[in-house]
Design an enzyme around this catalytic site. Structure first.
Site, PDB file in Angstrom:
ATOM      1  N   ASP A 258     -29.694  44.499  16.559  1.00 50.63           N
ATOM      2  CA  ASP A 258     -28.801  44.611  17.700  1.00 50.63           C
ATOM      3  C   ASP A 258     -27.661  45.546  17.314  1.00 50.63           C
ATOM      4  O   ASP A 258     -26.769  45.175  16.563  1.00 50.63           O
ATOM      5  CB  ASP A 258     -28.269  43.213  18.052  1.00 50.63           C
ATOM      6  CG  ASP A 258     -27.304  43.227  19.227  1.00 50.63           C
ATOM      7  OD1 ASP A 258     -26.997  44.317  19.731  1.00 50.63           O
ATOM      8  OD2 ASP A 258     -26.848  42.137  19.624  1.00 50.63           O
ATOM      9  N   ASP A 404     -27.367  39.460  34.812  1.00 45.28           N
ATOM     10  CA  ASP A 404     -27.195  39.283  33.374  1.00 45.28           C
ATOM     11  C   ASP A 404     -26.815  37.821  33.096  1.00 45.28           C
ATOM     12  O   ASP A 404     -26.891  36.966  33.981  1.00 45.28           O
ATOM     13  CB  ASP A 404     -26.139  40.268  32.871  1.00 45.28           C
ATOM     14  CG  ASP A 404     -26.381  40.723  31.438  1.00 45.28           C
ATOM     15  OD1 ASP A 404     -26.685  39.865  30.588  1.00 45.28           O
ATOM     16  OD2 ASP A 404     -26.251  41.930  31.160  1.00 45.28           O
ATOM     17  N   ASP A 517     -33.783  39.959  26.500  1.00 45.84           N
ATOM     18  CA  ASP A 517     -32.814  40.748  25.743  1.00 45.84           C
ATOM     19  C   ASP A 517     -32.473  40.000  24.451  1.00 45.84           C
ATOM     20  O   ASP A 517     -32.873  38.847  24.258  1.00 45.84           O
ATOM     21  CB  ASP A 517     -31.565  40.945  26.603  1.00 45.84           C
ATOM     22  CG  ASP A 517     -30.644  42.052  26.095  1.00 45.84           C
ATOM     23  OD1 ASP A 517     -30.980  42.699  25.085  1.00 45.84           O
ATOM     24  OD2 ASP A 517     -29.591  42.257  26.720  1.00 45.84           O
ATOM     25  N   ASP A 593     -28.147  49.724  24.157  1.00 46.85           N
ATOM     26  CA  ASP A 593     -26.727  49.810  24.516  1.00 46.85           C
ATOM     27  C   ASP A 593     -26.159  51.197  24.247  1.00 46.85           C
ATOM     28  O   ASP A 593     -25.409  51.415  23.285  1.00 46.85           O
ATOM     29  CB  ASP A 593     -25.939  48.745  23.755  1.00 46.85           C
ATOM     30  CG  ASP A 593     -26.368  47.333  24.145  1.00 46.85           C
ATOM     31  OD1 ASP A 593     -26.946  47.180  25.234  1.00 46.85           O
ATOM     32  OD2 ASP A 593     -26.137  46.403  23.363  1.00 46.85           O
ATOM     33  N   HIS A 651     -27.196  50.462  34.637  1.00 46.83           N
ATOM     34  CA  HIS A 651     -26.693  49.221  34.022  1.00 46.83           C
ATOM     35  C   HIS A 651     -25.361  49.520  33.351  1.00 46.83           C
ATOM     36  O   HIS A 651     -25.118  50.660  32.926  1.00 46.83           O
ATOM     37  CB  HIS A 651     -27.712  48.701  33.001  1.00 46.83           C
ATOM     38  CG  HIS A 651     -27.322  47.400  32.358  1.00 46.83           C
ATOM     39  ND1 HIS A 651     -26.766  46.362  33.061  1.00 46.83           N
ATOM     40  CD2 HIS A 651     -27.406  46.983  31.067  1.00 46.83           C
ATOM     41  CE1 HIS A 651     -26.549  45.355  32.235  1.00 46.83           C
ATOM     42  NE2 HIS A 651     -26.911  45.700  31.024  1.00 46.83           N
TER      43      HIS A 651
END
Length: 924
Positions: A258, A404, A517, A593, A651
């Site tokens: 991540d 989300d 996610d 991201d 997004h």
């Protein structure tokens, strides 16, 4: 722990993550197995085939390998696979315990072919069809030949390194072993590993890895003899063509992590790991699939894109390529050597060889190919519906609203926050009535809350991943304290899948999409923001063995749950962040991201190209960037780019300004509207190439070298891409650009190329090389290749599913011979009925002044209302005076020709049904 403390930890995490701190992630030097394996530097490999151990079977051979430094034995198994592919494995002959081998990546067992074997004291030749593998016995290496051309060699650089399982020697035993080595004058490099730091335990930023099995690394090098460039091994925010790493920083790393606001032009690990690499040159394409789910590093050497100017001049004068062919050195922390060698010889054949192994992407529902609107987070039901209605008010198509993590009851998945979303079923139905869908998030971390059914069940039944002591592992993620289901256990995976069923999750719908996610898995307080490697999974395997597969195993459960939720009727739509080989069988992928920067827009193309050639075609990036607030020009250019990428979603982070299109200046909104509407006009084309992707495994989004493998100028181009073999896209990705250079490739490495037509005005380009194309705020250079026919729909509605029965326009772009072909696929756009023959698959051909249609699959049928509204013909030298339609029943109709210009003309309203088995339009 208090809610206030949870918020503090979350805030500190976000602050630290906003700018990537490389110190939070390991380098090769800090990963002891990488450091050891990378520094292997034998003049001659110590691995040899043991004489008289060759065993020959119908489809494979086996032989023992010995490491001459320590006498340890391994077993080689090599077999031929149908379709120019070899497979070999190397494992310990008598390991102290079994070593992990990946069993969840391949779609099915490959089809093996008979082999012929001849041997001598120096080599063993295994022939399969027209190809052969020549095994040198001392030192060990394998040369793979495509026909008679040496294509790939394993261990040509003598980098093979296999750390066998051993018992840790303590105290007197260790001392006695050292004395025996000195007495016998024997040096055992594998025993010396015993004393190296990081072999039996390792620390990183306060985290301790116990390494109970000691050093277990496997490493092997591969040389691509006919190649100029190497590409693949996603996911990295780097160029499509891989860069030389030897003597130039860290290797490329595959370890699902991540990484917020990741750094560009970086070999750092990201969210996914697909260990397939390709080498390409004018003489052919080959590939290596290194089937290993552990942390893996890949060193790259000898790629031509890293030559300096002087080297290029010397090679040009000498008439040669690089002295050393490009090579890739794979280094994995554990497992076995499990390798598929893909012998091409063309790029598309190599891509297909790989997807034939790990599976083709599934045909999605049509709505999933439309435009998706998302942010973290839409506030409540009123917010969701207001946004949906605003798209109608501004006449902008949109198919899916997304939610989300904030929709849940305190971050507990399979629940709703009934303060913000008191009527979720009604909200979903309201969207459905508008022709739209809802997708919401389900992450793998489970809140440790005694009032939460999922946590209680997992605790009571022992469903969580365990620590090395056998206790439930606890980490930190969005809910605060969390644990993680062990999706490798079939029982746990079924329990998780069952939660999607309507009888269990009542406030749901059979048609909602799911977003998985944080499934790397993300652990905020773990080493490198992920899970401890000495945690334990089903079967006793350590997390280090299976890390890169964890997210995919969640997808297996999600897919199963969604299939059963609709009684096997509807095709699931799932989006995932973590991915591995085979993920395309379950989900789409996005690039994570990213940030609202021009560089991140540019990076989206090579990132998705790398995923596409690695089997994962359903790829896109967050439009506008997840972090930050995009300026108007960047935002509109991102929409224009993503409108031609397979997955199309906007997004944004929770702290960004709202950025629905109508919140920007009117001109920006209109540009965005134009880009989205253009996407919807191409939906028949998109749907057809998605179907053909499932049918053939060929990438949807392709590098130029896939279509033009002999043009050296395209080998490293990653600012352009193709959709199938029909459209060439060169997005505008520079601020303030008024012109962009578009390269039109050659077919044979010479000046002969295809004819291209600008999709906006049908301007003709019939030369090879770069052309500076003028652009304005609305313009994106997109060109249809001459010789192709593309289906479109020109009646743009609020969503894709409302366009289901709308008529078709065919754009016929002629090549130099005044010929063109194309296809159209039609079904109900949502169910699996097509797998029972409920579809139409049509081929169109224009030849000798006649446009004709036929059914490709005559046994299939589908009752469609779709008909042919117009035909646009581009590239004919002279406008015909009339056109005549003839149907299968031999009825003829005169058609009107309109909108004639120097570049095109239109045949108006042929009116023929797409169900018509054959028809033709003759030009006079």
């Amino acid at each position: 722990m208090s809610r206030r403390l949870c918020l503090l930890i979350f805030t500190l995490f976000i602050i630290n993550a906003l700018a990537v701190d490389k110190n939070n992630f390991k380098t090769c030097e800090q990963a002891s197995f990488c450091k050891r394996s990378r520094n292997v530097n034998y003049e001659k490999s110590p691995y040899e085939i043991v004489p008289n151990t060759l065993n020959i079977n119908a489809n494979y051979i086996t032989a023992d390998i010995v490491n001459k430094e320590n006498g340890h034995l391994f077993v080689l198994k090599l077999e031929g696979i149908k379709g120019n592919t070899f497979h070999f494995e190397i494992d310990e002959k008598t390991p102290l315990k079994p070593r992990y081998r990946v069993v969840d990546a391949l779609q099915k067992e490959p089809t093996y072919e008979a082999v012929k074997v001849s041997s001598s004291t120096s080599d063993i030749t295994v022939t399969c069809g027209e190809n052969k593998a020549v095994i040198s016995t001392a030192p060990f290496k394998i040369d793979f030949y495509q026909k008679d051309v040496l294509s790939v060699t394993a261990n040509s650089k003598a980098k093979m390194h296999f750390e066998h399982l051993r018992k840790k020697l303590e105290g007197e035993q260790h001392q006695q072993n050292n004395e025996n080595e000195e007495k016998d004058n024997v040096v055992d490099n594998n025993q010396q590993i015993q004393d190296e730091p990081g072999t039996w335990e390792e620390n990183f930023k306060g985290h301790h890895d116990t390494k109970p099995n000691g050093p277990t690394a496997v490493a092997l090098d591969f040389t691509f003899h006919q190649s100029n460039v190497l590409f693949g091994i996603p996911e990295h925010a780097d160029s499509f063509a891989l860069k030389t790493t030897v003597g130039n920083g860290d290797p490329y790393r595959l370890y699902n992590l991540d990484v917020f606001e990741y750094e560009l032009n970086s070999r750092m690990a990201l969210y996914g790991s697909v260990p397939v690499i390709y080498g390409h040159g004018e003489k052919g394409t080959t590939g290596i699939f290194w089937q290993n789910a552990a942390e893996t590093w890949i060193d790259i050497a000898g790629t031509s894109n890293e030559q300096n100017v002087m080297e290029s001049i010397v090679n040009f004068v000498a008439g040669s390529r690089n002295q050393d062919a490009p090579s890739a050195h794979f280094i994995s922390e554990s497992g076995i050597m499990d390798v598929f060698v893909l012998l091409g010889p063309t790029p598309n054949e190599a891509f297909k060889q790989y997807t034939d192994l790990i599976g083709h992407g599934n045909l999605p529902q049509m709505f999933a190919i439309g435009y998706h609107q998302c942010r973290w987070n839409y506030n409540d039901e009123q917010d969701v519906m207001s946004v949906a209605h605003k798209f109608d008010e501004h006449d902008i198509p949109m198919d899916t609203m997304w939610l989300d993590i904030e929709y849940t009851d305190s971050k507990k998945y399979f629940t709703w926050d009934h303060q913000k979303f008191p009527h979720p079923v009604e909200m979903i139905k309201n969207l459905t009535d508008m022709g739209r869908h809802l997708t919401f998030i389900i992450d793998p971390h489970i809140k440790r809350d005694s009032g939460y059914f999922f946590h209680n069940d997992c605790t009571d039944r022992g469903y969580y991943i365990k620590t090395k002591e056998g206790k439930d592992y606890e980490g930190w993620c969005w809910p605060g304290s969390a644990s993680y289901p062990d999706f490798f256990n079939p029982e746990i995976r079924k329990y998780y899948a069952d939660q999607y069923l309507m009888e269990n999750f009542h406030e749901n719908s059979p048609e909602t999409g799911i977003w998985n996610d944080m499934n790397e898995p993300s652990v905020f307080n773990g080493p490198e923001i992920t899970m401890l490697k000495d945690n334990l999974h089903y079967g006793g395997w350590e997390h280090r063995d299976v890390h890169n597969l964890y997210g995919q195993m969640q997808l297996v459960g999600t897919f199963d749950g969604l299939i059963r939720r609709s009684q096997n009727q509807l095709r699931p739509f799932i989006l995932t962040r973590a991915h591995f080989s085979g993920t395309q069988r379950y989900a789409a992928v996005w690039t994570g991201d990213n940030a609202a920067e021009w560089g991140h827009l540019e990076a989206a193309i090579p990132m998705c190209l790398s995923l596409s050639v690695a089997g994962i075609s359903f790829c896109g990036s967050d439009v506008g960037g997840f972090f930050g607030n995009p300026e108007a020009e960047l935002f509109s250019r991102w929409y224009q780019t993503s409108a031609f990428m397979p997955f199309f979603r906007s997004h944004a982070h929770i702290d960004t300004k709202r950025r629905e299109p109508w919140l920007f200046p009117e001109e920006t909104k209109l540009i965005i509207r134009d880009a989205i509407r253009k996407r919807y006009s191409f939906l028949p084309f998109w749907y057809t190439i998605f179907y053909e992707h499932e049918r053939t495994g060929m990438p949807i989004m392709r590098p130029l070298l896939a279509q033009y493998p002999l043009d050296k100028n395209v080998f490293s181009i990653d600012t352009h891409f193709m959709l199938s073999d029909k459209l060439l896209i060169r997005p505008v990705m520079q601020k303030g650009a008024s012109k962009v250079d578009v390269y039109f490739p050659s077919r044979n490495g010479d000046k002969q190329g295809d004819i291209w037509y600008d999709i906006d005005d049908y301007r003709k380009i019939d030369h090879v090389g770069s052309e500076s194309v003028t652009v304005n705020a609305y313009k994106v250079p997109v060109f249809q290749r001459g010789g192709t026919i593309i289906p479109r729909k020109m009646r743009i509605r609020r969503s894709a599913i409302l366009m289901h029965d709308d008529p078709i326009t065919l754009v016929v772009a002629l090549d130099a011979k005044k010929h063109a072909k194309g296809t159209l696929y039609i079904d109900d756009e949502k169910s699996y009925g097509y797998r029972q023959g409920k579809y139409l698959y049509l081929e169109f051909e224009f030849k000798d002044g006649v446009l004709s249609s036929r059914l490709i699959d005559e046994s299939a049928s589908y009752n469609t209302k779709t008909w042919l509204e117009r035909v646009i013909i581009v590239g004919l030298d002279k406008v015909p005076t009339e056109a005549t339609l003839r149907t299968s029943s031999n009825q003829s109709t005169k058609l009107e020709i309109v909108d004639a210009s120097k570049t095109s003309f239109t045949i108006r309203k042929p009116g023929v049904s797409m169900m018509e088995p054959t028809w033709s339009i003759t030009l006079n």
